[in-house]
Design an enzyme around this catalytic site. Structure first.
Site, PDB file in Angstrom:
ATOM      1  N   TYR A   1      19.004  27.965 -30.857  1.00  0.00           N
ATOM      2  CA  TYR A   1      18.776  26.621 -31.384  1.00  0.00           C
ATOM      3  C   TYR A   1      17.501  25.958 -30.864  1.00  0.00           C
ATOM      4  O   TYR A   1      17.049  24.968 -31.430  1.00  0.00           O
ATOM      5  CB  TYR A   1      19.997  25.734 -31.097  1.00  0.00           C
ATOM      6  CG  TYR A   1      21.072  25.875 -32.153  1.00  0.00           C
ATOM      7  CD1 TYR A   1      21.767  27.070 -32.298  1.00  0.00           C
ATOM      8  CD2 TYR A   1      21.358  24.836 -33.020  1.00  0.00           C
ATOM      9  CE1 TYR A   1      22.739  27.208 -33.274  1.00  0.00           C
ATOM     10  CE2 TYR A   1      22.327  24.962 -34.005  1.00  0.00           C
ATOM     11  CZ  TYR A   1      23.011  26.150 -34.126  1.00  0.00           C
ATOM     12  OH  TYR A   1      23.968  26.277 -35.100  1.00  0.00           O
TER      13      TYR A   1
ATOM     14  N   LYS B   1      27.880  39.009 -27.325  1.00  0.00           N
ATOM     15  CA  LYS B   1      27.597  40.239 -28.080  1.00  0.00           C
ATOM     16  C   LYS B   1      26.791  41.164 -27.165  1.00  0.00           C
ATOM     17  O   LYS B   1      25.745  41.701 -27.547  1.00  0.00           O
ATOM     18  CB  LYS B   1      26.851  39.855 -29.376  1.00  0.00           C
ATOM     19  CG  LYS B   1      26.734  40.937 -30.416  1.00  0.00           C
ATOM     20  CD  LYS B   1      28.037  41.428 -31.018  1.00  0.00           C
ATOM     21  CE  LYS B   1      27.752  42.678 -31.845  1.00  0.00           C
ATOM     22  NZ  LYS B   1      28.945  43.476 -32.154  1.00  0.00           N
TER      23      LYS B   1
ATOM     24  N   ASP C   1      32.405  39.512 -32.817  1.00  0.00           N
ATOM     25  CA  ASP C   1      32.930  40.045 -34.085  1.00  0.00           C
ATOM     26  C   ASP C   1      34.448  40.244 -33.982  1.00  0.00           C
ATOM     27  O   ASP C   1      35.220  39.835 -34.853  1.00  0.00           O
ATOM     28  CB  ASP C   1      32.195  41.333 -34.510  1.00  0.00           C
ATOM     29  CG  ASP C   1      32.047  42.376 -33.399  1.00  0.00           C
ATOM     30  OD1 ASP C   1      32.375  42.084 -32.230  1.00  0.00           O
ATOM     31  OD2 ASP C   1      31.594  43.505 -33.707  1.00  0.00           O
TER      32      ASP C   1
ATOM     33  N   ASP D   1      28.956  27.539 -33.106  1.00  0.00           N
ATOM     34  CA  ASP D   1      28.815  26.872 -34.407  1.00  0.00           C
ATOM     35  C   ASP D   1      29.666  27.598 -35.451  1.00  0.00           C
ATOM     36  O   ASP D   1      30.450  26.987 -36.190  1.00  0.00           O
ATOM     37  CB  ASP D   1      27.339  26.876 -34.816  1.00  0.00           C
ATOM     38  CG  ASP D   1      27.118  26.239 -36.176  1.00  0.00           C
ATOM     39  OD1 ASP D   1      27.650  25.137 -36.408  1.00  0.00           O
ATOM     40  OD2 ASP D   1      26.429  26.858 -37.016  1.00  0.00           O
TER      41      ASP D   1
ATOM     42  N   ASP E   1      33.599  26.478 -37.307  1.00  0.00           N
ATOM     43  CA  ASP E   1      33.958  26.361 -38.727  1.00  0.00           C
ATOM     44  C   ASP E   1      35.106  27.314 -39.065  1.00  0.00           C
ATOM     45  O   ASP E   1      36.008  26.967 -39.837  1.00  0.00           O
ATOM     46  CB  ASP E   1      32.760  26.665 -39.641  1.00  0.00           C
ATOM     47  CG  ASP E   1      31.882  25.429 -39.920  1.00  0.00           C
ATOM     48  OD1 ASP E   1      31.767  24.565 -39.029  1.00  0.00           O
ATOM     49  OD2 ASP E   1      31.309  25.335 -41.025  1.00  0.00           O
TER      50      ASP E   1
END
Ligand code: NAD
Ligand code: IPM
Ligand code: MN
Length: 349
Positions: A142, A188, A220, A244, A248
């Protein structure tokens, strides 16, 4: 999070923003006022114009004087959403939303994922979904570092030892303070070598919290497991981008973005930036059908941080009860308008 002493009037700056932002914020404010009056404190609202409209008209995103005012003079910032189809590069949101997160060093993006009514989930037998995502809020991809030259477009991801340590610690501290027994860190590191810092930090910090089980999931696999067995997760800590996306996904498990709240905090400091997880939803803006529940629940996080946990619980209960009697906007399969849902919530505070 550390709250402030109760009993005074808090000054709240309002950046309603774009699209449905003003609709849900203006629906939530009278409800928050009602909770404040009931619980013996005051909220003084100051509406600021920063938005896509303001930027297109004046070329001003968030002027320095406004930033200093937000930093020095207010107790909290209540933000609707920023995003406008006329600004596909989202440059105003980069300065206002991301700018406030970075410049106020609000390194915790606290995003609860809680099932408020059993029929809101698309899952068949989800059990009790009640977890919190600690999203790192000041680093990662970001920061927008990188370069474009010729055919190569490089986005850099920043993970500092300090940045990773403080978000992991915040997750454990919150877990300990709230009687939680498991913290799941997600990265990850099997594909991105620099994510080793997340693994090393988890192992080191976890030793300080012997009553809490520390576990790790590659992001994942976590996305899959969250859908298969959401009830096993209590506290998830992860980087800015994964947080983020997972927030959602989490919202999707409990009714969608219309009910997902968030708080941007610097633990131990006063104030913070409080915004629903959702965006400006341009396709439904101006129709009076946006779900105000996320903004009200975000307001509950805000009054809790301002030192009024009883008012926060009351607001959450009122939202639950309104959902239970069927006061629901179309995103939840209902027929109610923003205003009708807001009235149903207000009547139950
Ligand atoms: P979005 O959250 O605006 O909308 C995604 C979907 O959820 C849409 O179908 C929308 O109608 C629905 N939705 C969202 N909030 C709702 C509500 N309160 N009630 C009913 N339905 C709701 O995400 P998007 O479409 O990806 O983004 C739209 C704009 O918002 C973009 O410019 C994006 O950058 C911006 N955005 C801003 C924020 C923020 O300011 N915090 C967050 C996310 C997206
Ligand atoms: C959010 C939003 C923002 C983010 C966008 C609008 C920059 O999606 O608050 O979740 O990615 O942080
Ligand atoms: Mn988002």
């Amino acid at each position: 999070m550390t709250g402030r002493p109760a009993g005074r009037t808090a000054k709240i700056a309002v950046i309603a923003g774009d699209g449905i932002g003003p609709e849900v914020i203006e629906a939530a404010i009278p409800i928050l006022d009602r909770a404040a009056a009931k619980h013996g404190f005051g909220l003084q609202w100051e509406r600021l114009p920063y938005s896509a409209d303001h930027y297109l008209r004046t070329k001003e995103t968030l002027p320095d004087a406004a930033f200093h005012h937000l930093r020095d003079d207010v107790d909290a910032i209540f933000l609707g959403a920023l995003g406008d189809p006329r600004l596909p590069g989202n440059e105003h949101a980069r300065d206002i939303l991301l700018g406030l997160r970075f410049k106020l060093d609000l390194y915790v993006n606290f995003r609860p994922v809680e099932l408020l009514h059993p029929d809101l989930t698309p899952l068949r037998n989800p059990g009790t979904i009640d977890c919190v995502i600690f999203r790192e809020n000041t680093e990662g991809q970001y920061l927008g570092r990188g370069r474009s030259s010729g055919d190569e477009h490089v986005a850099e991801e920043v993970n500092t030892g300090k940045g990773v340590e403080r978000i992991v610690r915040a997750a454990f501290e919150w877990a300990k303070a709230h009687g939680k027994t498991r913290v799941t860190m997600s990265d990850k590191s099997n594909a991105i070598p620099t994510h080793r810092i997340w693994q090393e930090t988890l192992q080191r910090i976890a030793r300080e919290y012997p009553t809490i089980t520390a576990e790790h999931r590659y992001v994942d696999a976590l996305a899959m497991e969250l859908v298969r067995e959401p009830a096993r997760f209590q506290v998830i800590v992860t980087n800015n981008l994964y947080g983020d996306i997972l927030s959602d996904l989490g919202a999707g498990l409990v009714g969608g973005l219309g009910v997902a709240a968030s708080a941007n905090l610097h633990p131990g400091r006063r104030g913070g930036l409080f915004e629903p997880v959702h965006g400006s939803a341009p396709t439904i803006a101006g129709k009076g059908v946006a779900n105000p529940a996320a903004a009200v629940l975000t307001g509950a996080l805000m009054v809790e941080q301002l030192g009024h946990p009883d008012a926060a619980r009351d607001l959450e209960r009122a939202v639950r009860e309104a959902l239970t009697i069927g006061a629901r906007t179309p995103d939840l399969g209902g027929k109610s308008t923003t205003r009708e849902v807001a009235s149903a919530i207000a009547a139950r505070v």
